[in-house]
Design an enzyme around this catalytic site. Structure first.
Site, PDB file in Angstrom:
ATOM      1  N   PHE A  90       0.866  -1.175   0.000  1.00 57.56           N
ATOM      2  CA  PHE A  90       0.000   0.000   0.000  1.00 57.56           C
ATOM      3  C   PHE A  90       0.904   1.228   0.000  1.00 57.56           C
ATOM      4  CE2 PHE A  90      -3.039  -3.073   1.292  1.00 57.56           C
ATOM      5  CZ  PHE A  90      -4.317  -2.527   1.286  1.00 57.56           C
ATOM      6  N   GLU A  91       0.671   2.149  -0.940  1.00 53.88           N
ATOM      7  CA  GLU A  91       1.421   3.408  -1.011  1.00 53.88           C
ATOM      8  C   GLU A  91       0.421   4.561  -1.029  1.00 53.88           C
ATOM      9  OE1 GLU A  91       4.642   4.330  -1.118  1.00 53.88           O
ATOM     10  OE2 GLU A  91       5.767   2.468  -1.480  1.00 53.88           O
TER      11      GLU A  91
END
Length: 396
Positions: A339-340
């Site tokens: 997840f970014e």
């Protein structure tokens, strides 16, 4: 909550000196290095208190332990709940200026430790292990890197005396508004190695971004030790999720700002010619399962139906990063998800905090639900390729 008492603590007890509630808590906070407030995020002291409270009120469902200490002696916590055969390991804040994941983990922890039939079913299917603040020194300093000098590495590994410092060490400039010439440190998320038993060797330094890391930082060692202990107990870690932030980017072909990006790809496929150097891990590597996990997160976010949750993209693909936790653990057989979230704290502090935390939580629940009921295996891994790509500039 279990605590480790080190030599310093033992001496202090003998001398009758009062100790802080948690190791490192009495260390002075570093001066703020950007203009944005981050008070809305859970800090290290608050995390310690919240975990103590959650464990106390869970009636034995939640176990909080100390897996290790940071370079400055702060506890690195693991939180475990559930008894299922499927193991999901989620970590956050390996970079201390990437904070939404910690709050999302706390929200997910409250959900899965609840008394509802839904929570009970999740716990029956999954053993959850959370590492909500992997790099507490960096979190307290609100910076990307840990707080460790090269001379400290050489003290721990004398065989590295006279070796050029690793490429991920910074001690001479400002990065992301933080002056590392005054407080050097390592990017911990480049210090992992697919060989979980690797011992640092002089010939492997300084290395590069496309080379494995070395487990020279206490933070990466702690994550590695948690991972190895779960493999020993369960045979494998089914799912590994790492929660990060990135810059401010755009959905390809549009001027829409990305809410968060996902990825399943961190090293070339060991079965391919491009990934031949990782061939020994080919039997464990399961890219399709990683893609299915990412699709589960993407679908859950798309179902929310507004731009705050639907502006989801694929992070840069074609990577060769075996020194990341995701790259190393993928090669060891875990389905992996990155997840970014948009913008580190120096970008806009706690602005959008609520929305971004909810986006991460929504994606995590999409994965958890699909793993728990087995529907993740019904997803088409090729749908991963249809997720929009990230653009560094808005469309004209």
């Amino acid at each position: 909550m279990k605590k480790w008492v080190g030599v310093t603590a033992a001496i202090a007890m003998v001398a009758g000196i009062a100790l802080p509630a948690a190791p490192g808590e009495a260390l002075a906070k570093e001066e703020s290095h950007h203009e944005f407030s981050i008070k809305g995020f859970t800090d290290y002291a608050e995390l310690t208190k919240k975990l103590q409270q959650i464990e106390k009120t869970s009636k034995g469902l939640v176990s909080v332990d100390v897996a290790g200490q940071s370079n400055q002696g702060r506890d690195i916590y693991t939180v475990r709940v559930g008894s299922g055969e499927k193991v999901v390991l989620i970590q956050s804040e390996i970079h201390g200026n990437e904070k939404t994941g910690t709050d999302a983990i706390l929200n997910l922890l409250k959900t899965v430790s609840g008394s509802s039939p839904y929570a009970q079913q999740l716990r029956e299917e999954i053993t959850f292990v959370f590492m909500p603040m992997m790099n507490p020194d960096a979190s307290v300093g609100d910076k990307r890197r840990n707080t460790m000098t090269w001379s400290e590495v050489v003290e721990d590994f004398p065989q590295l005396s006279g070796v050029q410092p690793s490429w991920n060490y910074l001690d001479d400039r400002i990065q992301q508004n933080y002056d590392y010439s005054q407080n050097p440190g390592f990017d911990v998320n480049r210090d992992f190695n697919p060989d979980l038993n690797y011992v640092p060797q002089p010939e492997d330094f300084p290395g590069s971004s496309s080379d494995p890391g070395w487990f020279i930082t206490p933070e990466s060692q702690t994550s590695r030790d948690v991972y190895k202990s779960l493999v020993e107990e369960f045979g494998k870690v089914d799912v590994f999720i790492d929660l990060h932030h990135q810059g401010i980017y755009y959905v390809e072909g549009t001027s829409d700002e990305v809410t968060l990006s996902l990825s399943a790809q961190f090293v070339p496929d060991p079965s391919s010619s491009e990934g031949a150097e990782y061939a020994e891990y080919a039997d464990k590597y399961n890219y399709d399962f990683s893609r299915q996990l990412n699709v589960a997160a993407y679908d859950a976010l798309q179902a929310k139906g507004n731009s705050g949750f639907s502006n989801i993209t694929l992070y840069s693909q074609g990577l060769d990063l075996p020194g990341t936790a995701l790259g190393s653990y993928a090669l060891n057989g875990s389905g992996t998800v990155l997840f970014e979230v948009t913008g580190q704290t120096q970008s806009f502090g706690q602005k959008k905090r609520g929305q971004l935390v909810k986006a991460v939580e929504t994606g995590l629940l999409g994965i958890v639900n699909a793993v728990a009921d087995g529907s993740v295996h019904d997803l088409n891994p090729e749908d991963y390729e249809d997720i929009p790509l990230t653009s560094y500039r808005p469309a004209e």
